[in-house]
Design a protein around this motif. Structure first.
Motif, PDB file in Angstrom:
ATOM      1  N   TRP A  71       0.847  -1.182   0.000  1.00 46.68           N
ATOM      2  CA  TRP A  71       0.000   0.000   0.000  1.00 46.68           C
ATOM      3  C   TRP A  71       0.885   1.236   0.000  1.00 46.68           C
ATOM      4  CZ3 TRP A  71      -5.523   0.007   0.452  1.00 46.68           C
ATOM      5  CH2 TRP A  71      -6.077  -1.269   0.474  1.00 46.68           C
ATOM      6  N   TRP A  73       0.840   5.827   0.024  1.00 46.76           N
ATOM      7  CA  TRP A  73       0.135   7.082   0.289  1.00 46.76           C
ATOM      8  C   TRP A  73       0.082   7.860  -1.019  1.00 46.76           C
ATOM      9  CZ3 TRP A  73      -2.928   8.809   3.888  1.00 46.76           C
ATOM     10  CH2 TRP A  73      -3.121  10.176   4.085  1.00 46.76           C
ATOM     11  N   LYS A  74      -1.106   7.831  -1.681  1.00 46.42           N
ATOM     12  CA  LYS A  74      -1.220   8.359  -3.032  1.00 46.42           C
ATOM     13  C   LYS A  74      -2.114   9.598  -3.072  1.00 46.42           C
ATOM     14  CE  LYS A  74      -0.716   4.056  -5.655  1.00 46.42           C
ATOM     15  NZ  LYS A  74      -1.360   3.200  -6.684  1.00 46.42           N
ATOM     16  N   SER A  78     -10.998  14.113  -7.655  1.00 52.35           N
ATOM     17  CA  SER A  78     -12.351  13.612  -7.884  1.00 52.35           C
ATOM     18  C   SER A  78     -13.010  14.425  -8.981  1.00 52.35           C
ATOM     19  CB  SER A  78     -13.182  13.689  -6.595  1.00 52.35           C
ATOM     20  OG  SER A  78     -14.515  13.308  -6.840  1.00 52.35           O
ATOM     21  N   LEU A  87      -6.249  15.487  -2.899  1.00 52.62           N
ATOM     22  CA  LEU A  87      -6.143  14.937  -1.556  1.00 52.62           C
ATOM     23  C   LEU A  87      -5.297  13.667  -1.608  1.00 52.62           C
ATOM     24  CD1 LEU A  87      -9.872  15.397  -0.460  1.00 52.62           C
ATOM     25  CD2 LEU A  87      -7.941  16.891   0.080  1.00 52.62           C
ATOM     26  N   HIS A  88      -5.018  13.089  -0.447  1.00 55.75           N
ATOM     27  CA  HIS A  88      -4.209  11.876  -0.367  1.00 55.75           C
ATOM     28  C   HIS A  88      -4.952  10.817   0.443  1.00 55.75           C
ATOM     29  CE1 HIS A  88      -1.195  14.861  -1.504  1.00 55.75           C
ATOM     30  NE2 HIS A  88      -0.383  13.867  -1.849  1.00 55.75           N
ATOM     31  N   HIS A  89      -4.696   9.562   0.116  1.00 57.84           N
ATOM     32  CA  HIS A  89      -5.236   8.445   0.879  1.00 57.84           C
ATOM     33  C   HIS A  89      -4.358   7.216   0.642  1.00 57.84           C
ATOM     34  CE1 HIS A  89      -7.880   6.842  -2.681  1.00 57.84           C
ATOM     35  NE2 HIS A  89      -6.661   7.143  -3.049  1.00 57.84           N
ATOM     36  N   TRP A  90      -4.551   6.214   1.517  1.00 56.19           N
ATOM     37  CA  TRP A  90      -3.826   4.961   1.353  1.00 56.19           C
ATOM     38  C   TRP A  90      -4.530   4.131   0.289  1.00 56.19           C
ATOM     39  CZ3 TRP A  90       0.854   4.038   3.154  1.00 56.19           C
ATOM     40  CH2 TRP A  90       1.313   4.745   4.266  1.00 56.19           C
ATOM     41  N   ALA A  91      -3.766   3.648  -0.670  1.00 55.52           N
ATOM     42  CA  ALA A  91      -4.318   2.843  -1.757  1.00 55.52           C
ATOM     43  C   ALA A  91      -3.330   1.755  -2.126  1.00 55.52           C
ATOM     44  CB  ALA A  91      -4.630   3.711  -2.974  1.00 55.52           C
ATOM     45  N   TYR A 100     -11.308   9.274  -8.514  1.00 49.84           N
ATOM     46  CA  TYR A 100     -11.748   8.754  -7.224  1.00 49.84           C
ATOM     47  C   TYR A 100     -12.917   7.804  -7.451  1.00 49.84           C
ATOM     48  CZ  TYR A 100     -13.009   8.861  -2.268  1.00 49.84           C
ATOM     49  OH  TYR A 100     -13.288   8.520  -0.967  1.00 49.84           O
TER      50      TYR A 100
END
Length: 262
Positions: A71, A73-74, A78, A87-91, A100
């Motif tokens: 995984w 942090w990408k 949207s 924005l960033h999220h774990w993917a 998104y």
């Protein structure tokens, strides 16, 4: 006369010279592992209805032997937003989606649009100005056809039913114009495809009927107890009369059969 030995045999008594009965040795039962002494003293050597020891007691936990996915942090954007916010999220590293994934749930209501020429030729109304019509379409797009909210934000004297009537009249005309352009092969690039049985074309909004329906409901809602009691009394009387008519009709049919048989 029976002998004394026979009496002893009947009573299960041993004779003087009889050999003692052999003693049976009790088999010793060992307490199973995992069962407390108190529990074993209660159940003894009986078979328990449920296992007292977990089936996996003494076994090692099964561990996942596969390969763990990576995984990262990408950043993401949207398509549901118009400001291009990143924005960033774990993917998962294997996720190559550019948009998104929840942006597909951003469904927007398409409101009618028109040009100046179309308004002047097809949409003029003596009760509605161009400015008021544009404001109505703007509020309908902003609040997604929630006409109660639109009426709350409306500054004019129009009712909710009048707002609905004007909106659906404009939508009907613009949809018909779009269908005609589509049939001529002159559809605009931003226009969705219109079917001939589109609900906006097939159905029509009846403002008078809606106003009468709401007025009737309002009158029904504002009844007092005296009106309710009077209506219930009338209903009981109607049921009584209906029952009497059915009984009279049944008796008339019976008399007719008797007359026919005679």
């Amino acid at each position: 006369r029976p002998a004394m030995g026979d009496v002893r045999d009947i009573l299960g008594m041993q004779g003087r010279g009889a050999a003692p009965a052999p003693r049976t040795s009790k088999a010793s039962h060992k307490k199973p592992d995992g069962v407390s002494r108190e529990v074993y003293a209660l159940i003894g050597n009986q078979q328990a209805s449920v296992p007292l020891v977990p089936a996996d007691a003494g076994l090692k936990e099964k561990r996942f032997s596969g390969r763990v996915s990576r995984w990262a942090w990408k950043p993401f954007t949207s398509s549901a937003r118009s400001d291009g916010l990143a924005l960033h999220h774990w993917a998962n590293v294997s996720d190559k989606a550019a948009d998104y994934k929840f942006a597909r749930f951003n469904k927007q209501v398409r409101v009618p649009s028109y040009t100046d020429a179309e308004y002047e030729q097809h949409l003029q109304d003596e009760d509605w100005s161009r400015q008021a019509t544009d404001k109505l379409i703007e509020l309908c797009a902003l609040f997604e056809l929630r006409f109660t909210v639109v009426h709350d934000r409306w500054t004019g004297r129009h009712s909710v039913e009048q707002l609905k009537e004007r909106y659906y009249a404009v939508a009907r005309v613009t949809t018909q114009l779009a269908l005609e352009r589509q049939e001529r092969g002159e559809a605009r690039p931003d226009e969705p495809r219109v079917a001939s049985d589109d609900p906006v074309l097939v159905l029509s909004y009846d403002r008078r009927h809606e106003e009468e329906r709401k007025a009737a409901f309002e009158a029904l809602y504002r009844r007092d107890r005296a009106h309710v009691a009077a209506e219930l009394k009338l209903l009981d009387e109607a049921r009584r009369i209906e029952g009497a008519l059915k009984a009279a009709k049944k008796e008339q049919s019976r008399m007719q059969r008797v007359a026919d048989d005679g």
